[in-house]
Write an enzyme that holds these catalytic residues in place. Structure first.
Site, PDB file in Angstrom:
ATOM      1  N   GLU A  29     -12.386   0.556  -9.842  1.00 44.23           N
ATOM      2  CA  GLU A  29     -12.054  -0.390 -10.922  1.00 44.23           C
ATOM      3  C   GLU A  29     -12.994  -0.366 -12.124  1.00 44.23           C
ATOM      4  O   GLU A  29     -12.566  -0.496 -13.276  1.00 44.23           O
ATOM      5  CB  GLU A  29     -11.967  -1.821 -10.367  1.00 44.23           C
ATOM      6  CG  GLU A  29     -10.784  -2.057  -9.430  1.00 44.23           C
ATOM      7  CD  GLU A  29     -10.979  -1.492  -8.030  1.00 44.23           C
ATOM      8  OE1 GLU A  29     -12.141  -1.175  -7.665  1.00 44.23           O
ATOM      9  OE2 GLU A  29      -9.987  -1.344  -7.292  1.00 44.23           O
TER      10      GLU A  29
ATOM     11  N   GLU B 258       0.831  -1.216   0.000  1.00 46.41           N
ATOM     12  CA  GLU B 258       0.000   0.000   0.000  1.00 46.41           C
ATOM     13  C   GLU B 258       0.859   1.257   0.000  1.00 46.41           C
ATOM     14  O   GLU B 258       0.547   2.229  -0.696  1.00 46.41           O
ATOM     15  CB  GLU B 258      -0.939   0.020   1.218  1.00 46.41           C
ATOM     16  CG  GLU B 258      -1.963  -1.102   1.252  1.00 46.41           C
ATOM     17  CD  GLU B 258      -3.086  -0.962   0.224  1.00 46.41           C
ATOM     18  OE1 GLU B 258      -3.107   0.031  -0.523  1.00 46.41           O
ATOM     19  OE2 GLU B 258      -3.938  -1.871   0.155  1.00 46.41           O
TER      20      GLU B 258
ATOM     21  N   ARG C 167       0.657   3.807  -3.138  1.00 39.97           N
ATOM     22  CA  ARG C 167       0.032   5.116  -2.862  1.00 39.97           C
ATOM     23  C   ARG C 167       1.080   6.194  -2.637  1.00 39.97           C
ATOM     24  O   ARG C 167       0.983   7.288  -3.194  1.00 39.97           O
ATOM     25  CB  ARG C 167      -0.875   5.021  -1.635  1.00 39.97           C
ATOM     26  CG  ARG C 167      -1.977   3.994  -1.812  1.00 39.97           C
ATOM     27  CD  ARG C 167      -3.025   4.106  -0.737  1.00 39.97           C
ATOM     28  NE  ARG C 167      -3.782   2.864  -0.641  1.00 39.97           N
ATOM     29  CZ  ARG C 167      -5.034   2.789  -0.213  1.00 39.97           C
ATOM     30  NH1 ARG C 167      -5.669   3.858   0.172  1.00 39.97           N
ATOM     31  NH2 ARG C 167      -5.655   1.630  -0.146  1.00 39.97           N
TER      32      ARG C 167
ATOM     33  N   ASP D  95      -4.816  -9.609  -8.403  1.00 40.95           N
ATOM     34  CA  ASP D  95      -5.035  -8.590  -9.445  1.00 40.95           C
ATOM     35  C   ASP D  95      -3.828  -7.836 -10.014  1.00 40.95           C
ATOM     36  O   ASP D  95      -3.433  -8.030 -11.169  1.00 40.95           O
ATOM     37  CB  ASP D  95      -6.103  -7.575  -8.978  1.00 40.95           C
ATOM     38  CG  ASP D  95      -5.884  -7.034  -7.559  1.00 40.95           C
ATOM     39  OD1 ASP D  95      -4.837  -7.331  -6.968  1.00 40.95           O
ATOM     40  OD2 ASP D  95      -6.770  -6.312  -7.054  1.00 40.95           O
TER      41      ASP D  95
END
Ligand code: DMJ
Length: 641
Positions: A533, A266, A270, A399
């Site tokens: 998404e 993360e 980010r 993903d």
């Protein structure tokens, strides 16, 4: 008669004067105080004597002292030639006595003045209140911290900056589209302004409680995740005052030497992604410097027996570990497999190959591993190098690993053929084993779990529509048309998952079971947390096809967000998209500003804003420029030429 009291007694037996309770400790304290006083008196007399005596000493004894410490004000010894043992030591003697005396007089005056000044300062200090002294200490501390910051933030060696095309503009000619784009910009302002007012510096905002919020992925520290994540969106929307405000906060407050355990993945997507994008767009060095500082803090996460990083790392101690819930202490494919883009840029910008080596090591290790049905399981044990549970998904846990294989190839100006091959192999296996068509004709991506296909698709997996479209060009045996078509089918299915709800917003996960198609069944899967998404896929499809349905679907989603997620203090997720009276979860996710609103804005912009031939978006929608490495080498590394 004699009384015992008049008998001659030894001093030992004389009782003490009764000046209060005749307690022993009191008596001792009285004695100690007077002793101390006498000692102090002697000491100060001695110091005064020494200080005074100094001025009455014969000249010769002073010379010795001067020779030791005050060379700079003395004249060199006439004999100190080349062969002298210590040519740096100077002696005073010789004919010019007058000059010596003057020199000494000057020194004496200086010492006296210094002494008086020190005394004055000490007196001054004593006159100050505790608070004043404390404030002075704080000011001094701040000064030191500031100096350290300046030192730490020193610029990195320059490298040729890639071609930065289309960092602003994209103004639509059509007035209706222009209005829609303006509306998205206004939504961004609303999200940002409320975060600015109620959550500034916190990682995220609680828009209803109107206070800061932080999920555990960011650790225990206030790292301003929303600021970092939002910067590039602000930039491309032309919200420059807000961008500058965020930049100032980062300059003054973003500190990574905190005792806080963060998610490596993360923080990479980010923070490092966000900072790098902000750097490329604005050219402001501070973002690059901060990205590198943070990346250094993540490196200890790679200290595992296999080099597969831990999921979490403590930024201060460097100690890493995995999520308790992940299969038998495993690391997660979508986490350790989603570092490549950012780490390649870090090596490019710093000239330090360490980042490149870390991600290439992961790739090599994965290539050597046996893959059941050609599929990559989501769990890998970083101690043993073995797969954990055989669960494969293009949604959560898997993903962005696939996404980054494709994007590694695109970002390398299509020269990283190894990455492209891995991507092609992976999606062939996915298509064969996970992609199915429902009875009602909806194409969906299921999950391989415990030896069978679970007919369930997550909101997260909806990004794959965009990925298939993006990867169409350059695919094997000219299957470009097929993959573009597959991307369009996924977009349609995901749109259905939105359209079949009361709020016209998609659930977290939806099933394809008998009569049930594209609908969530379990209560716990009915929420929408402002995820991007589906809109991301609309945007890619729009760019490749210019089919107006994607703008129309995107607008439907924007209106639903505006109607059901907007509150006076920002935007909030909703707990049940099938209930026409929404309950809010009271969280404004940082990815709403980084991704959802950015993709919407791009959907209503011209293709000249961040054109896909020049920019590759990381999985948090942070645009990074294609590195045309043909003309630029990472020093000592022919493999990436
Ligand atoms: C984002 O942080 C990224 O897109 C990530 O890859 C997956 N999930 C969230 C948004 O849903």
């Amino acid at each position: 008669m004699t009384t015992p009291a008049l008998l001659p007694l030894s001093g030992r037996r004389i009782p003490p004067l009764n000046l209060g309770p005749p307690s022993f400790p009191h008596h001792r304290a009285t004695l100690r105080l007077s002793e101390k006083f006498i000692l102090l008196l002697i000491l100060s007399a001695f110091i005064t004597l020494c200080f005074g005596a100094f001025f009455f000493l014969p000249d010769s004894s002073k010379h010795k002292r001067f020779d030791l410490g005050l060379e700079d004000v003395l004249i060199p010894h006439v004999d100190a030639g080349k062969g002298a043992k210590n040519p740096g030591v100077f002696l005073i003697h010789g004919p010019d006595e007058h000059r010596h005396r003057e020199e000494e007089e000057r020194l004496r005056n200086k010492i006296r003045a210094d002494h008086e000044k020190a005394l004055e300062e000490a007196k001054e200090k004593l006159r100050k209140s505790r608070e004043e002294i404390r404030a002075e200490i704080q000011t001094e501390k701040n000064k030191v911290v500031q100096e350290m910051k300046i030192k730490q933030n020193k610029p990195l060696p320059p490298v040729p900056i890639p071609n930065l095309v289309g960092i602003s503009g994209g103004d639509p000619e059509d007035s209706d589209i222009r209005e829609k784009r303006e509306k998205i910009k206004e939504m961004m302002k609303h999200a940002w302004d409320n975060y600015r007012t109620y959550g500034w510096g916190h990682n995220e905002l609680r828009p209803i409680a109107r206070k800061g919020h932080s999920p555990n992925i960011f650790g225990s520290s206030q790292m301003g995740a929303t600021i970092v994540d939002a910067l590039d969106t602000l930039y491309i929307m032309g919200l420059h005052a807000e961008f500058l405000d965020g930049q100032r906060w980062i300059e003054d407050n973003l500190d990574f030497s905190v005792n806080s355990e963060v998610s490596v993945f993360e923080v990479n997507i980010r923070f490092i992604g966000g900072l790098l994008a902000a750097y490329y767009l604005s050219g402001e060095e501070i973002f690059k410097i901060k990205a590198v500082q943070l990346a250094e803090k993540l490196l200890p996460a790679f200290n595992t027996p296999t080099g597969i990083p831990w999921a979490m790392v403590n930024l201060k101690s460097g100690v890493g570990r995995n999520w308790g819930w992940a299969s038998a202490g495993s690391s997660i494919l979508a986490e350790f497999g989603t570092l490549h883009m950012e780490f390649m840029h870090l090596s490019y910008l710093t000239g330090d190959l360490i980042y490149y080596k870390k991600v290439m090591h992961i790739r090599k290790l994965l290539q050597k591993m046996d893959r059941p049905n050609g599929l990559y399981p989501n769990y890998l044990n970083p101690r043993t190098g073995r797969w954990g549970q055989y669960h494969t998904s293009v949604g959560g846990l898997g993903d962005s690993f696939y996404e980054y294989l494709l994007k590694a190839w695109l970002m390398s100006d299509k020269t990283d053929h190894e990455a492209r091959k891995m991507y092609d192999d992976a999606i062939e296996a996915i298509e064969k084993h996970l992609i199915k068509k429902s009875r009602g004709g909806l194409v969906f991506i299921g999950e391989w779990k415990n030896g069978h296909l679970e007919k369930k698709m997550g909101h997260l997996a909806c990004f794959a529509g965009g990925m298939f479209a993006l990867g169409a060009d350059g695919s094997r045996t000219d299957k470009a048309g097929h993959y573009l078509e597959l991307g369009a089918e996924i977009a349609r299915t995901c749109h259905e998952s939105y359209d079949r709800t009361a709020l016209k917003l998609g659930p977290e996960s939806f099933k394809f079971d008998g009569a049930v198609e594209a609908v969530a069944v379990r209560q716990a899967e009915k929420y929408y947390i402002l995820r991007p998404e589906v809109i991301e896929t609309y945007w890619y499809l729009w760019r490749f096809t210019h089919d107006p349905r994607y703008r129309q679907w995107g607008w439907e989603a924007a209106l639903a967000i505006e109607k059901y997620c907007r509150v006076s203090g920002g935007f909030s997720g909703v707990k049940d998209v099938y209930s026409s009276t929404p309950t809010h979860d009271d969280v404004q996710q940082s990815f709403f500003l980084a991704e959802t609103l950015k993709y919407l804005y791009l959907l209503f912009s011209g293709d000249d804003l961040l054109p896909l031939e020049h920019w590759v978006f990381n999985t948090e929608a942070h645009p990074l420029p294609v590195l045309h490495l043909a003309n630029t080498t990472l020093s000592g590394n022919p493999a990436v030429r």
